[in-house]
Design a protein around this motif. Structure first.
Motif, short mmCIF file in Angstrom:
data_model
loop_
_atom_site.label_atom_id
_atom_site.label_comp_id
_atom_site.label_asym_id
_atom_site.label_seq_id
_atom_site.Cartn_x
_atom_site.Cartn_y
_atom_site.Cartn_z
N GLY A 1 0.97 -9.31 -4.68
CA GLY A 1 -0.35 -9.28 -4.01
C GLY A 1 -0.05 -9.70 -2.51
N SER A 2 1.12 -10.17 -2.07
CA SER A 2 1.22 -10.48 -0.52
C SER A 2 1.45 -9.35 0.33
CB SER A 2 2.45 -11.39 -0.60
OG SER A 2 3.67 -11.01 -0.92
N VAL A 3 1.53 -9.66 1.50
CA VAL A 3 1.80 -8.22 2.58
C VAL A 3 3.26 -8.14 2.08
CG1 VAL A 3 1.84 -7.65 4.66
CG2 VAL A 3 -0.04 -8.91 4.10
N THR A 4 4.12 -9.20 2.22
CA THR A 4 5.40 -8.85 2.28
C THR A 4 5.84 -8.12 0.80
OG1 THR A 4 5.94 -11.31 3.16
CG2 THR A 4 7.72 -9.97 1.86
N PHE A 5 5.19 -8.41 -0.38
CA PHE A 5 5.28 -7.56 -1.67
C PHE A 5 5.14 -6.15 -1.39
CE2 PHE A 5 3.59 -5.79 -5.45
CZ PHE A 5 4.63 -6.02 -6.53
N LYS A 6 3.93 -5.76 -0.61
CA LYS A 6 3.94 -4.48 -0.50
C LYS A 6 4.82 -3.80 0.40
CE LYS A 6 -1.18 -5.03 -1.28
NZ LYS A 6 -2.63 -5.09 -0.54
N LEU A 7 5.54 -4.37 1.20
CA LEU A 7 6.11 -3.91 2.55
C LEU A 7 7.57 -3.68 1.53
CD1 LEU A 7 7.14 -3.15 5.03
CD2 LEU A 7 7.69 -5.78 5.64
N VAL A 8 8.05 -4.79 1.08
CA VAL A 8 9.38 -4.56 -0.07
C VAL A 8 9.20 -3.43 -1.10
CG1 VAL A 8 10.54 -5.94 -1.97
CG2 VAL A 8 10.00 -7.05 0.10
N THR A 9 8.03 -3.21 -1.58
CA THR A 9 7.79 -2.13 -2.56
C THR A 9 7.86 -0.79 -1.86
OG1 THR A 9 5.98 -3.43 -3.90
CG2 THR A 9 6.14 -0.92 -3.70
N CYS A 10 7.69 -0.70 -0.29
CA CYS A 10 7.60 0.71 0.15
C CYS A 10 9.22 0.96 0.53
CB CYS A 10 6.71 0.67 1.45
SG CYS A 10 5.14 0.61 1.12
N ILE A 11 9.83 -0.14 0.84
CA ILE A 11 11.32 -0.14 1.33
C ILE A 11 12.20 0.11 0.14
CG2 ILE A 11 13.25 -1.52 2.11
CD1 ILE A 11 11.35 -3.15 4.07
N LEU A 12 11.64 -0.31 -1.10
CA LEU A 12 12.40 -0.05 -2.28
C LEU A 12 12.42 1.29 -2.64
CD1 LEU A 12 12.05 -3.05 -4.47
CD2 LEU A 12 14.14 -2.76 -3.01
N ALA A 13 11.03 1.87 -2.30
CA ALA A 13 10.87 3.29 -2.64
C ALA A 13 11.60 4.29 -1.91
CB ALA A 13 9.31 3.44 -2.62
N ILE A 14 11.64 3.93 -0.47
CA ILE A 14 12.24 4.78 0.61
C ILE A 14 14.00 4.75 0.13
CG2 ILE A 14 13.04 4.92 2.85
CD1 ILE A 14 10.44 3.91 3.42
N VAL A 15 14.48 3.63 -0.27
CA VAL A 15 16.02 3.51 -0.58
C VAL A 15 16.32 4.34 -1.91
CG1 VAL A 15 17.88 2.10 -1.12
CG2 VAL A 15 16.40 1.04 0.56
N GLY A 16 15.30 4.21 -2.71
CA GLY A 16 15.27 4.87 -4.07
C GLY A 16 15.34 6.50 -3.89
N VAL A 17 14.53 6.93 -2.91
CA VAL A 17 14.57 8.23 -2.70
C VAL A 17 16.00 8.69 -2.04
CG1 VAL A 17 13.77 10.04 -1.01
CG2 VAL A 17 12.04 8.38 -2.16
N ILE A 18 16.56 8.03 -1.19
CA ILE A 18 17.81 8.35 -0.56
C ILE A 18 18.88 8.42 -1.60
CG2 ILE A 18 19.50 7.72 0.94
CD1 ILE A 18 17.43 6.39 2.51
N LEU A 19 18.86 7.60 -2.69
CA LEU A 19 19.98 7.56 -3.64
C LEU A 19 19.73 8.38 -4.77
CD1 LEU A 19 20.52 3.59 -3.74
CD2 LEU A 19 21.79 5.16 -2.83
N ALA A 20 18.22 8.97 -5.06
CA ALA A 20 18.31 9.81 -6.07
C ALA A 20 18.48 10.97 -5.87
CB ALA A 20 16.50 9.63 -6.40
#
Length: 377
Positions: A302-321
């Motif tokens: 629910g925090s702003v950091t949580f949402k930022l981390v979610t976006c960063i993880l998604a981007i890293v996941g795309v690169i590796l996938a």
């Protein structure tokens, strides 16, 4: 049992079912490596999987409810102690993220095989959908995947039943060819028992924090316990059935990235076109909890950091996938992490035995039971 309880049971059953039906199941690639490769012994793989997960999920939900965990990851400290628990916690977090990468790769491969879209399109689309959903939090996540799960199960089940009706006669002749190693099939392990342990251990890890957190926020607990048990039994049964459907068409699907999609197209090109979307939805229902589990371990939900981390993880996941083939990702990530889950299962069993003995000793001494202090993690 009231209507509300049954509604809860169905929602929890659907959530567990949908969580389990990720890219490996929906595409058929996981079933190919864990069930098809073992012929009739695939039934034993399914039984082993169900036994492990029913026990484990019961423990996760019960403990989460009793201990009132703030984070689902605290379940590892409870069963393994602080030091070892932290190791399993971060191991599972890493595994959940790696499994999220598998989901992205599966989404991309599905759209590429069925609709001839570039791999990166499906990968990016799934990453965006998952990141947006996870940003809304756990409660909305359960509601969404809980409703999608039963629909996915019915669709996959129908594909398997129709395939068995049309080609089931081939099973008897195809299984000896599989057992002899004539067909080039990737296998999860050298024997069915280790495959079942690996499959159960892998699933156990991705469900641990999710189920513990649900247990801590669900009252009464019975609908959750009933729903998860029904969901696991149904998942194991469908896995075995679809495994035999794939066996009946093993020459047709051997070496395919998305074997279930080939079964659907063989029945009808229109069905294949629609089933590609169903597979994409199935992947979505697992990608979301995996991403949530990873992000919630790093930042407060629910925090702003949580949402930022979610976006960063998604981007890293795309690169590796987009870097490693889908079937290779499943063979390495699922199998190796499955054995890690099996080790955690041993800790679980030992802990439950100690708790049960504590109860028996207190009862034998004729004293009123006083529960041990809550684990502080």
């Amino acid at each position: 049992m009231g209507k509300n309880n049954w509604r809860q049971i169905i929602t929890f059953m659907g959530a567990v079912l949908a969580y389990m039906m990720g890219s490996g199941f929906a595409t058929g690639q996981e079933l190919l490596q864990y069930y098809v490769s073992y012929g009739y012994q695939g039934i034993l793989v399914g039984i082993t999987l169900a036994a492990i997960l029913i026990f484990a999920n019961w423990g996760f939900a019960k403990t989460g409810h009793q201990e009132g965990f703030n984070k689902g990851s605290e379940i590892f400290n409870y069963y393994c102690g602080d030091k070892t628990g932290k190791i399993f916690d971060w191991f599972t977090t890493l595994f959940c993220f790696m499994s999220f990468i598998v989901m992205l790769a599966g989404a991309g491969s599905t759209l590429e095989q069925q609709y001839r879209l570039p791999l990166i399109i499906g990968v990016i689309a799934m990453a965006i959908f998952a990141a947006l959903t996870v940003s809304c939090g756990l409660n909305s996540l359960v509601e969404i995947i809980g409703k999608v799960g039963p629909i996915l199960a019915i669709c996959v089940l129908l594909i398997g039943i129709i395939t068995l009706i049309c080609h089931g006669v081939n099973i008897e002749s195809n299984i000896p060819r599989i057992d002899s190693g004539e067909l080039p099939l990737l296998k999860a392990s050298n024997n069915w028992f280790l495959a079942g342990i690996s499959n159960g251990g892998m699933s156990l890890l991705i469900l641990a924090g999710f189920m513990a957190k649900l247990g801590s926020t669900t009252t009464p607990l019975r609908p959750l316990m009933t729903g998860q048990t029904l969901g696991i039994l149904l998942y194991a049964a469908i896995s075995v059935l679809i495994g035999f459907a794939l066996i009946s068409q093993v020459d047709f699907i051997a070496g395919a990235q998305i074997p279930n999609l080939l079964l659907a197209n063989d029945i009808s090109p229109l069905l294949g076109y629609l089933f590609g979307l169903v597979i994409f939805a199935a992947i979505y229902t697992t990608a979301c909890p995996l991403l949530w589990t990873t992000a919630s371990r790093i930042a407060e939900e629910g925090s702003v950091t949580f949402k930022l981390v979610t976006c960063i993880l998604a981007i890293v996941g795309v690169i590796l996938a987009i870097s490693v083939p889908f079937d290779i990702l499943i063979n390495y990530i699922y199998v190796l992490n499955g054995y890690g889950g099996a080790i955690f299962l041993i800790f679980m069993i030992l802990k439950e035995i100690r708790v049960a003995l504590y109860h028996l000793i207190i009862k034998a001494l004729g004293k009123r039971y006083t529960p041990p202090p809550k684990h502080k993690g």
